[in-house]
Write a protein that holds these residues in place. Structure first.
Motif, PDB file in Angstrom:
ATOM      1  N   GLY A 119       0.792  -1.220   0.000  1.00 18.28           N
ATOM      2  CA  GLY A 119       0.000   0.000   0.000  1.00 18.28           C
ATOM      3  C   GLY A 119       0.825   1.271   0.000  1.00 18.28           C
ATOM      4  N   MET A 120       0.136   2.359   0.240  1.00 17.73           N
ATOM      5  CA  MET A 120       0.731   3.690   0.127  1.00 17.73           C
ATOM      6  C   MET A 120       1.774   3.982   1.192  1.00 17.73           C
ATOM      7  SD  MET A 120      -0.220   4.836  -2.685  1.00 17.73           S
ATOM      8  CE  MET A 120       0.533   6.450  -2.529  1.00 17.73           C
ATOM      9  N   ASP A 121       1.778   3.263   2.316  1.00 18.62           N
ATOM     10  CA  ASP A 121       2.834   3.482   3.303  1.00 18.62           C
ATOM     11  C   ASP A 121       4.202   3.163   2.704  1.00 18.62           C
ATOM     12  OD1 ASP A 121       1.950   0.761   3.263  1.00 18.62           O
ATOM     13  OD2 ASP A 121       2.797   0.399   5.242  1.00 18.62           O
ATOM     14  N   ILE A 122       4.262   2.254   1.759  1.00 19.39           N
ATOM     15  CA  ILE A 122       5.499   1.915   1.046  1.00 19.39           C
ATOM     16  C   ILE A 122       5.600   2.687  -0.261  1.00 19.39           C
ATOM     17  CG2 ILE A 122       6.715   0.053  -0.182  1.00 19.39           C
ATOM     18  CD1 ILE A 122       5.622  -1.858   1.998  1.00 19.39           C
ATOM     19  N   LEU A 123       4.503   2.723  -1.025  1.00 17.31           N
ATOM     20  CA  LEU A 123       4.519   3.338  -2.353  1.00 17.31           C
ATOM     21  C   LEU A 123       4.758   4.848  -2.327  1.00 17.31           C
ATOM     22  CD1 LEU A 123       1.569   1.373  -3.974  1.00 17.31           C
ATOM     23  CD2 LEU A 123       4.024   0.961  -4.261  1.00 17.31           C
ATOM     24  N   GLN A 124       4.493   5.504  -1.208  1.00 15.91           N
ATOM     25  CA  GLN A 124       4.704   6.954  -1.141  1.00 15.91           C
ATOM     26  C   GLN A 124       6.170   7.338  -1.351  1.00 15.91           C
ATOM     27  OE1 GLN A 124       3.862   8.635   2.728  1.00 15.91           O
ATOM     28  NE2 GLN A 124       4.798   6.891   3.773  1.00 15.91           N
ATOM     29  N   HIS A 125       7.059   6.379  -1.214  1.00 26.10           N
ATOM     30  CA  HIS A 125       8.495   6.633  -1.391  1.00 26.10           C
ATOM     31  C   HIS A 125       8.978   6.188  -2.774  1.00 26.10           C
ATOM     32  CE1 HIS A 125       8.577   7.607   2.831  1.00 26.10           C
ATOM     33  NE2 HIS A 125       8.035   6.444   3.099  1.00 26.10           N
ATOM     34  N   TRP A 126       8.074   5.934  -3.680  1.00 25.60           N
ATOM     35  CA  TRP A 126       8.401   5.451  -5.018  1.00 25.60           C
ATOM     36  C   TRP A 126       8.054   6.494  -6.072  1.00 25.60           C
ATOM     37  CZ3 TRP A 126       7.746  -0.339  -6.275  1.00 25.60           C
ATOM     38  CH2 TRP A 126       8.232  -1.127  -5.227  1.00 25.60           C
ATOM     39  N   ASP A 127       8.728   6.406  -7.201  1.00 23.32           N
ATOM     40  CA  ASP A 127       8.389   7.166  -8.394  1.00 23.32           C
ATOM     41  C   ASP A 127       7.458   6.253  -9.182  1.00 23.32           C
ATOM     42  OD1 ASP A 127       9.174   9.614 -10.053  1.00 23.32           O
ATOM     43  OD2 ASP A 127       9.447   7.965 -11.492  1.00 23.32           O
ATOM     44  N   ILE A 128       6.224   6.707  -9.429  1.00 24.01           N
ATOM     45  CA  ILE A 128       5.201   5.844 -10.023  1.00 24.01           C
ATOM     46  C   ILE A 128       4.595   6.503 -11.259  1.00 24.01           C
ATOM     47  CG2 ILE A 128       2.932   4.780  -9.651  1.00 24.01           C
ATOM     48  CD1 ILE A 128       3.641   4.627  -6.665  1.00 24.01           C
ATOM     49  N   HIS A 129       4.414   5.698 -12.297  1.00 27.25           N
ATOM     50  CA  HIS A 129       3.746   6.153 -13.514  1.00 27.25           C
ATOM     51  C   HIS A 129       2.796   5.059 -13.978  1.00 27.25           C
ATOM     52  CE1 HIS A 129       6.254   9.702 -14.078  1.00 27.25           C
ATOM     53  NE2 HIS A 129       7.186   8.961 -13.528  1.00 27.25           N
ATOM     54  N   MET A 130       1.565   5.475 -14.327  1.00 30.73           N
ATOM     55  CA  MET A 130       0.563   4.548 -14.842  1.00 30.73           C
ATOM     56  C   MET A 130      -0.031   5.159 -16.103  1.00 30.73           C
ATOM     57  SD  MET A 130      -1.401   3.485 -11.344  1.00 30.73           S
ATOM     58  CE  MET A 130      -1.237   5.035 -10.482  1.00 30.73           C
ATOM     59  N   GLY A 131      -0.297   4.316 -17.068  1.00 29.79           N
ATOM     60  CA  GLY A 131      -0.911   4.797 -18.297  1.00 29.79           C
ATOM     61  C   GLY A 131      -0.890   3.729 -19.366  1.00 29.79           C
ATOM     62  N   THR A 132      -1.191   4.144 -20.575  1.00 30.09           N
ATOM     63  CA  THR A 132      -1.199   3.225 -21.701  1.00 30.09           C
ATOM     64  C   THR A 132       0.190   3.203 -22.332  1.00 30.09           C
ATOM     65  OG1 THR A 132      -3.517   3.718 -22.093  1.00 30.09           O
ATOM     66  CG2 THR A 132      -2.316   2.660 -23.897  1.00 30.09           C
ATOM     67  N   SER A 133       0.737   2.017 -22.451  1.00 30.45           N
ATOM     68  CA  SER A 133       2.067   1.852 -23.037  1.00 30.45           C
ATOM     69  C   SER A 133       2.021   2.143 -24.528  1.00 30.45           C
ATOM     70  CB  SER A 133       2.573   0.425 -22.812  1.00 30.45           C
ATOM     71  OG  SER A 133       3.703   0.168 -23.605  1.00 30.45           O
ATOM     72  N   ARG A 134       2.985   2.938 -25.007  1.00 28.47           N
ATOM     73  CA  ARG A 134       3.101   3.205 -26.441  1.00 28.47           C
ATOM     74  C   ARG A 134       3.564   1.952 -27.179  1.00 28.47           C
ATOM     75  NH1 ARG A 134       6.598   8.655 -27.007  1.00 28.47           N
ATOM     76  NH2 ARG A 134       8.190   7.066 -26.834  1.00 28.47           N
ATOM     77  N   ILE A 135       4.156   1.008 -26.482  1.00 27.95           N
ATOM     78  CA  ILE A 135       4.675  -0.215 -27.098  1.00 27.95           C
ATOM     79  C   ILE A 135       3.576  -1.257 -27.273  1.00 27.95           C
ATOM     80  CG2 ILE A 135       6.283  -2.151 -26.819  1.00 27.95           C
ATOM     81  CD1 ILE A 135       8.079  -0.198 -25.207  1.00 27.95           C
ATOM     82  N   THR A 136       2.832  -1.533 -26.187  1.00 24.68           N
ATOM     83  CA  THR A 136       1.843  -2.614 -26.217  1.00 24.68           C
ATOM     84  C   THR A 136       0.407  -2.124 -26.390  1.00 24.68           C
ATOM     85  OG1 THR A 136       1.489  -2.585 -23.823  1.00 24.68           O
ATOM     86  CG2 THR A 136       3.291  -3.990 -24.661  1.00 24.68           C
ATOM     87  N   GLY A 137       0.151  -0.848 -26.088  1.00 25.73           N
ATOM     88  CA  GLY A 137      -1.211  -0.336 -26.128  1.00 25.73           C
ATOM     89  C   GLY A 137      -2.035  -0.760 -24.925  1.00 25.73           C
ATOM     90  N   LYS A 138      -1.420  -1.421 -23.969  1.00 23.71           N
ATOM     91  CA  LYS A 138      -2.119  -1.878 -22.772  1.00 23.71           C
ATOM     92  C   LYS A 138      -1.762  -0.983 -21.590  1.00 23.71           C
ATOM     93  CE  LYS A 138      -2.322  -6.695 -24.173  1.00 23.71           C
ATOM     94  NZ  LYS A 138      -2.040  -8.067 -23.816  1.00 23.71           N
ATOM     95  N   LYS A 139      -2.625  -1.014 -20.571  1.00 27.84           N
ATOM     96  CA  LYS A 139      -2.355  -0.266 -19.351  1.00 27.84           C
ATOM     97  C   LYS A 139      -1.113  -0.832 -18.677  1.00 27.84           C
ATOM     98  CE  LYS A 139      -5.855   2.473 -19.581  1.00 27.84           C
ATOM     99  NZ  LYS A 139      -5.660   3.847 -19.970  1.00 27.84           N
ATOM    100  N   LEU A 140      -0.274   0.079 -18.176  1.00 28.01           N
ATOM    101  CA  LEU A 140       0.997  -0.329 -17.588  1.00 28.01           C
ATOM    102  C   LEU A 140       1.252   0.467 -16.319  1.00 28.01           C
ATOM    103  CD1 LEU A 140       3.691  -1.957 -17.901  1.00 28.01           C
ATOM    104  CD2 LEU A 140       4.553   0.007 -19.188  1.00 28.01           C
ATOM    105  N   PHE A 141       1.774  -0.197 -15.317  1.00 28.10           N
ATOM    106  CA  PHE A 141       2.175   0.415 -14.052  1.00 28.10           C
ATOM    107  C   PHE A 141       3.683   0.249 -13.952  1.00 28.10           C
ATOM    108  CE2 PHE A 141       3.336   0.051  -9.607  1.00 28.10           C
ATOM    109  CZ  PHE A 141       2.546   0.976  -8.950  1.00 28.10           C
TER     110      PHE A 141
END
Length: 172
Positions: A119-141
């Motif tokens: 959860g966010m107690d750990i993820l708050q210290h991460w660089d995170i990007h989510m969206g549609t991949s230009r390579i696969t066209g699928k959602k990517l985290f």
């Protein structure tokens, strides 16, 4: 979903490459120990030891409770029968998706069998990007601990999202 490896302070055996769920809606990362098909007697004895040792706990009200709110247990018997309690424990040798994560604390629930939630107690210290991949066209985290940004992560950001991020030559 990804994998994690770690060692907990109250269990001798290490956990290696277990499946975990990245959950940005979860505020406190939790390991539901019963998911490992541990004997109920073993989970009960660990929970009883935590109760007897006055280990800090939280009451969970996540999706798995179906919105049901639990009253705070008072007696040891109520605590033993409460499935919403999760106890704070030290974690070491912690890696998520092969990335080292600062050794810290995590919560253990001895009754639930759901997913291990990061959860966010750990993820708050991460660089995170989510969206549609230009390579696969699928959602990517894509995510990486902020103190471990590496060339592989920077390249993946650029290739999948067109995001250029500086790389300072840190190695993990």
């Amino acid at each position: 979903m990804t994998t994690a490896s770690f060692k907990l302070d109250n269990i001798r055996a290490p956990f290696s490459n277990v499946l975990v769920k990245i959950d940005t809606g979860c505020s406190i990362s939790t390991i539901p120990l019963a998911r490992f098909q541990a004997l109920k007697v073993f989970c009960d004895s660990l929970k009883a030891a935590d109760i007897e040792g006055n280990v800090h706990y939280e009451i969970s009200y996540g999706v798995e409770t179906g919105g049901e709110r639990h009253k705070k247990p008072g007696t040891d018997e109520e605590k033993m029968s409460c499935p919403a309690m999760k106890f704070r424990h030290s974690i070491c040798g912690f890696q998520i998706g092969g990335m080292p994560v600062a050794d810290d604390v995590i919560y253990i629930n001895y009754n639930r069998k759901g997913n291990i939630l990061i959860g966010m107690d750990i993820l708050q210290h991460w660089d995170i990007h989510m969206g549609t991949s230009r390579i696969t066209g699928k959602k990517l985290f894509l995510a990486c601990p902020e103190d471990s940004i590496c060339l592989e992560y920077c390249n993946a950001l650029e290739e999948n999202f067109g995001i250029k991020r500086g790389y300072e030559g840190k190695h993990i």
